[in-house]
Motif scaffolding. Sequence first.
Motif, PDB file in Angstrom:
ATOM      1  N   ARG A 102     -60.801 -56.522  34.494  1.00 28.85           N
ATOM      2  CA  ARG A 102     -61.135 -57.901  35.017  1.00 28.85           C
ATOM      3  C   ARG A 102     -60.807 -58.724  33.229  1.00 28.85           C
ATOM      4  NH1 ARG A 102     -64.839 -57.742  37.468  1.00 28.85           N
ATOM      5  NH2 ARG A 102     -66.379 -58.013  36.284  1.00 28.85           N
ATOM      6  N   ALA A 103     -61.494 -58.401  31.879  1.00 26.45           N
ATOM      7  CA  ALA A 103     -61.327 -58.885  31.421  1.00 26.45           C
ATOM      8  C   ALA A 103     -59.652 -58.972  30.439  1.00 26.45           C
ATOM      9  CB  ALA A 103     -62.095 -57.850  30.314  1.00 26.45           C
ATOM     10  N   GLU A 104     -59.172 -57.300  31.124  1.00 24.60           N
ATOM     11  CA  GLU A 104     -57.743 -57.197  30.484  1.00 24.60           C
ATOM     12  C   GLU A 104     -56.831 -58.160  31.164  1.00 24.60           C
ATOM     13  OE1 GLU A 104     -54.400 -56.042  28.633  1.00 24.60           O
ATOM     14  OE2 GLU A 104     -56.378 -55.986  28.183  1.00 24.60           O
ATOM     15  N   LEU A 105     -57.292 -58.488  32.598  1.00 17.93           N
ATOM     16  CA  LEU A 105     -56.017 -59.583  33.624  1.00 17.93           C
ATOM     17  C   LEU A 105     -56.541 -61.080  32.695  1.00 17.93           C
ATOM     18  CD1 LEU A 105     -54.575 -60.300  36.176  1.00 17.93           C
ATOM     19  CD2 LEU A 105     -56.947 -60.098  37.235  1.00 17.93           C
ATOM     20  N   GLU A 106     -57.915 -61.255  32.247  1.00 12.51           N
ATOM     21  CA  GLU A 106     -58.144 -62.784  31.971  1.00 12.51           C
ATOM     22  C   GLU A 106     -57.280 -62.982  30.271  1.00 12.51           C
ATOM     23  OE1 GLU A 106     -61.926 -63.013  31.393  1.00 12.51           O
ATOM     24  OE2 GLU A 106     -62.928 -63.235  33.431  1.00 12.51           O
ATOM     25  N   ARG A 107     -57.433 -61.987  29.833  1.00  6.94           N
ATOM     26  CA  ARG A 107     -56.416 -61.734  28.397  1.00  6.94           C
ATOM     27  C   ARG A 107     -55.791 -61.799  28.285  1.00  6.94           C
ATOM     28  NH1 ARG A 107     -54.146 -58.871  25.393  1.00  6.94           N
ATOM     29  NH2 ARG A 107     -53.918 -57.008  26.460  1.00  6.94           N
ATOM     30  N   ARG A 108     -54.581 -61.555  29.905  1.00  7.76           N
ATOM     31  CA  ARG A 108     -53.586 -61.559  29.387  1.00  7.76           C
ATOM     32  C   ARG A 108     -52.946 -62.873  30.482  1.00  7.76           C
ATOM     33  NH1 ARG A 108     -51.004 -55.833  32.113  1.00  7.76           N
ATOM     34  NH2 ARG A 108     -52.073 -54.207  30.359  1.00  7.76           N
ATOM     35  N   LEU A 109     -53.684 -62.893  31.185  1.00 10.27           N
ATOM     36  CA  LEU A 109     -53.613 -64.080  31.777  1.00 10.27           C
ATOM     37  C   LEU A 109     -53.299 -65.984  30.649  1.00 10.27           C
ATOM     38  CD1 LEU A 109     -55.377 -64.769  35.496  1.00 10.27           C
ATOM     39  CD2 LEU A 109     -52.914 -64.446  34.754  1.00 10.27           C
ATOM     40  N   ALA A 110     -54.050 -65.137  29.657  1.00 10.44           N
ATOM     41  CA  ALA A 110     -55.061 -66.376  28.858  1.00 10.44           C
ATOM     42  C   ALA A 110     -53.215 -66.240  28.083  1.00 10.44           C
ATOM     43  CB  ALA A 110     -55.820 -65.544  28.245  1.00 10.44           C
ATOM     44  N   GLN A 111     -52.904 -65.082  27.457  1.00 15.35           N
ATOM     45  CA  GLN A 111     -51.356 -64.952  26.472  1.00 15.35           C
ATOM     46  C   GLN A 111     -50.442 -65.423  27.611  1.00 15.35           C
ATOM     47  OE1 GLN A 111     -50.794 -60.845  25.928  1.00 15.35           O
ATOM     48  NE2 GLN A 111     -49.943 -61.365  23.281  1.00 15.35           N
TER      49      GLN A 111
END
Length: 278
Positions: A235-244
């Motif tokens: 979930r943290a990785e997905l949120e990071r990618r979405l933010a990027q």
Amino acid sequence: MSADSYRVDPDDPRAPPQEVWDRLTPEERAHVIDSLPFEFPLSEANPPEGDPHYEAKARAREVLGGYFSRIGRKVYLGCELPVYYPGERMFAPDVIAVMDVEPHSRMRWVVNAEGKGLDLALEVHVAGERRKDLERNVERFARLGIREYFLFDRGRLKLTGWRLAGEGRRVYQPIVPQQGFYPSEVLGLELQLEGERLRFYHGRAPLPEADEMIATLERMVGEAEAHRTEEAQLRAELERRLAQEARLRLEETHRREESERKLAEALAELERLRGGRR
């Protein structure tokens, strides 16, 4: 007949014969039951056999109790519970099973009052004289109509079983093992020795014991925790990618707006220069 006319001998406690029981009033029957000791008289006491004896019988009761509770069948299981058949000497097998009765706590099993005798008896022998378990119990339990009797010789690591020879017959015949498994028609299970333990099986799958269930639960908790950690990381990785991606889109929008602005300025300047030449 009154309760006063039937007295329980503390040195040889017995339930009244059935014909005597039938003539007693409910109050008199209750008085007789209360008079039957739930402690071992000296005539029935056996020398202690240590932890191996206690652990084997306690484990058997615990495993069977858990199994029947899970499948929703009412079975009474007792350990060294005084048992009183009409007119018979008291006895207390290491483990007893009575099928399809209320499994509430009891201090004694009085056949007159319960309306049913034992379905199965299990004895655990660790040390000392074996004649009681191998000879006297075989004759006595068959005569009383106990459908099955198993003997776990913990000292010799040997399992033996007997079953009534047929409907209405009061003679035991040996239970023949099948590929090392002793089938119990009473329990609907199979028995087998596994190392120094007596195990119960259903469909050749061992019934879980307490330590095994605890280990399984601990493993499941660990797996669940690991799964939650993995989910949190994903979930943290997905949120990071979405933010990027959102940042890149915003930067792209800014670049596009800047390009459009510069293009508009260039077009305006061109238009101004053209107007000046006129």
